[in-house]
Design an enzyme around this catalytic site. Structure first.
Site, PDB file in Angstrom:
ATOM      1  N   ARG A  80      48.624  52.110  53.660  1.00 19.11           N
ATOM      2  CA  ARG A  80      48.974  52.926  54.821  1.00 19.11           C
ATOM      3  C   ARG A  80      50.407  52.699  55.277  1.00 19.11           C
ATOM      4  NH1 ARG A  80      43.644  51.429  55.082  1.00 19.11           N
ATOM      5  NH2 ARG A  80      42.193  53.138  55.506  1.00 19.11           N
ATOM      6  N   HIS A 105      47.849  56.281  50.816  1.00 22.93           N
ATOM      7  CA  HIS A 105      47.776  56.428  49.358  1.00 22.93           C
ATOM      8  C   HIS A 105      48.638  57.567  48.801  1.00 22.93           C
ATOM      9  CE1 HIS A 105      45.015  53.233  49.199  1.00 22.93           C
ATOM     10  NE2 HIS A 105      43.877  53.876  49.304  1.00 22.93           N
ATOM     11  N   HIS A 179      42.824  52.441  41.949  1.00 27.51           N
ATOM     12  CA  HIS A 179      41.775  52.498  42.973  1.00 27.51           C
ATOM     13  C   HIS A 179      40.381  52.603  42.347  1.00 27.51           C
ATOM     14  CE1 HIS A 179      39.984  53.482  46.895  1.00 27.51           C
ATOM     15  NE2 HIS A 179      41.155  53.192  47.440  1.00 27.51           N
ATOM     16  N   ASP A 252      37.979  45.786  54.252  1.00 26.11           N
ATOM     17  CA  ASP A 252      39.026  46.724  53.832  1.00 26.11           C
ATOM     18  C   ASP A 252      40.354  46.034  54.125  1.00 26.11           C
ATOM     19  OD1 ASP A 252      40.442  48.874  52.950  1.00 26.11           O
ATOM     20  OD2 ASP A 252      39.725  50.298  54.469  1.00 26.11           O
ATOM     21  N   GLU A 313      42.319  46.188  44.857  1.00 26.82           N
ATOM     22  CA  GLU A 313      43.579  46.900  44.659  1.00 26.82           C
ATOM     23  C   GLU A 313      44.755  45.924  44.744  1.00 26.82           C
ATOM     24  OE1 GLU A 313      43.566  50.390  47.424  1.00 26.82           O
ATOM     25  OE2 GLU A 313      41.555  49.616  47.841  1.00 26.82           O
TER      26      GLU A 313
END
Length: 350
Positions: A80, A105, A179, A252, A313
């Site tokens: 982000r 992304h 991803h 996350d 990731e």
């Protein structure tokens, strides 16, 4: 070693092809040149049963319309960017707003939503496909004509390597990742809550409600974010820690890696015996437990739902353009960018 190419679909009169990389041990990795998406990875469990261990779609249309980035290369910037803006060389840039006023992304048309050129690289010892794409100056708001090259390589040591390379004719920012959502149970038989994750990381980034980092590094000691000795994903799902709750019940979060190219990330599924070991030269890894995966439709015939996969990731730290203390995303003009991440597929004996 072998690579098989066949048509996968077409869009706007452009053909999209599917490439299956195979090694001599029966591992198969299939990808397409739309978003460089990895669509399937076939590995054996401890009983020799060959099954798929990633989430994906059966059709090109689903990849075009999908919003979960299944298996794709994401960029120019993975993660982000707060307020979808940044300053570079004294100039303010505005990039695409595609998540609550922020940039996620790479934007509306990131690397995951374009057709890449693809070429099979011939080798007796390696199965390789190389993808190339020219991201034009101004695409999604980014400066510079950026030439990207992504090489997928499978060898007979059951190692799959992604090499990212890029060069820009203007100073710009770049932070790319893959991803893929992994599920080592095989053919999505179970969710990933009982997967065990081992992570060489002493610190993670504190997040605010929109999942942007506050800038605070948090010690993992005595938290559900301590994966140094291994921990099941379920611990974060069931935790009442405010950070786990912010992530929708799970993770996350960006973790700062203590080490590189030294088995710093290990994922295990105790029931199937499958293991995945990830090594990288990146500073961090985003652990995402699919807590925002839409609970509608199907993924390879299995109902889509939370915790159906886990993303690991490898990349730079998110929103680095707004945090001087984070490693920089800045790519200087005419300066080559290179980053590599290696995935090793294994199995524990009974």
């Amino acid at each position: 070693m072998n690579v098989i190419q066949k048509p996968f679909g077409s869009m706007k009169d452009e053909e999209v092809n599917e490439f299956t990389l195979m090694n001599d041990n029966g591992i198969e990795l299939t990808c397409i040149n739309y978003g460089c998406a990895i669509t399937k990875i076939i590995t054996s469990d401890q009983d020799g049963r060959k099954e798929n261990i990633v989430l994906g779609y059966d059709s090109l249309e689903e990849y075009v319309n999908g919003s979960s980035f299944f298996g794709s290369v994401v960029g120019r910037v993975a993660g982000r960017i707060g307020n979808a803006e940044f300053e570079l060389n004294g100039k303010n840039y505005t990039v695409a707003k595609n998540e609550y006023g922020n940039h996620l992304h790479g934007g509306v048309k990131g690397f995951d939503k374009v057709i890449w050129n693809a070429a099979i690289l011939e080798s007796e010892e390696l199965a390789q496909v190389q993808f190339t794409y020219l991201s034009p100056d101004g695409e999604e708001g980014y400066p510079g004509n950026l030439e990207m090259k992504v090489t997928y390589t499978l060898n007979n040591n059951n190692e799959f390597t992604i090499l990212y390379e890029g060069i820009s004719d203007e100073k710009t920012i770049l932070n790319v990742s893959n991803h893929s959502y992994f599920n080592l149970s095989g053919d999505l038989k179970r969710d990933i809550q009982d997967h065990k994750l081992i992570l060489k990381s002493d610190r993670f980034l504190d997040l605010q409600e929109d999942l942007l980092p506050t800038g605070k590094f948090v010690d993992v000691d005595n938290t559900t974010f301590d994966f140094r000795e291994g921990r099941n994903i379920r611990a974060g799902v069931e935790s009442n820690d405010v950070q786990n709750r912010l992530a929708g019940g799970g993770y996350d979060h960006p973790f700062v890696l203590n080490d590189n190219h030294n088995q710093e990330i290990i994922l295990e599924d105790p029931e199937s015996g499958r293991t995945l070991t990830i090594e990288t030269d990146e500073v961090g890894v985003i652990v995402y437990t699919a807590s925002q995966l839409p609970e509608e439709g199907e993924v390879y015939g299995v109902p889509s739902r939370k915790y159906l996969g886990i993303c690991l990731e490898t990349q730079g730290l998110p929103d680095a353009v707004h945090h001087a203390e984070f490693p920089s995303w800045v790519l200087e003009k005419d300066t080559p960018f290179s980053s590599v991440t290696k995935y090793q597929f294994g199995v524990k004996e009974k």
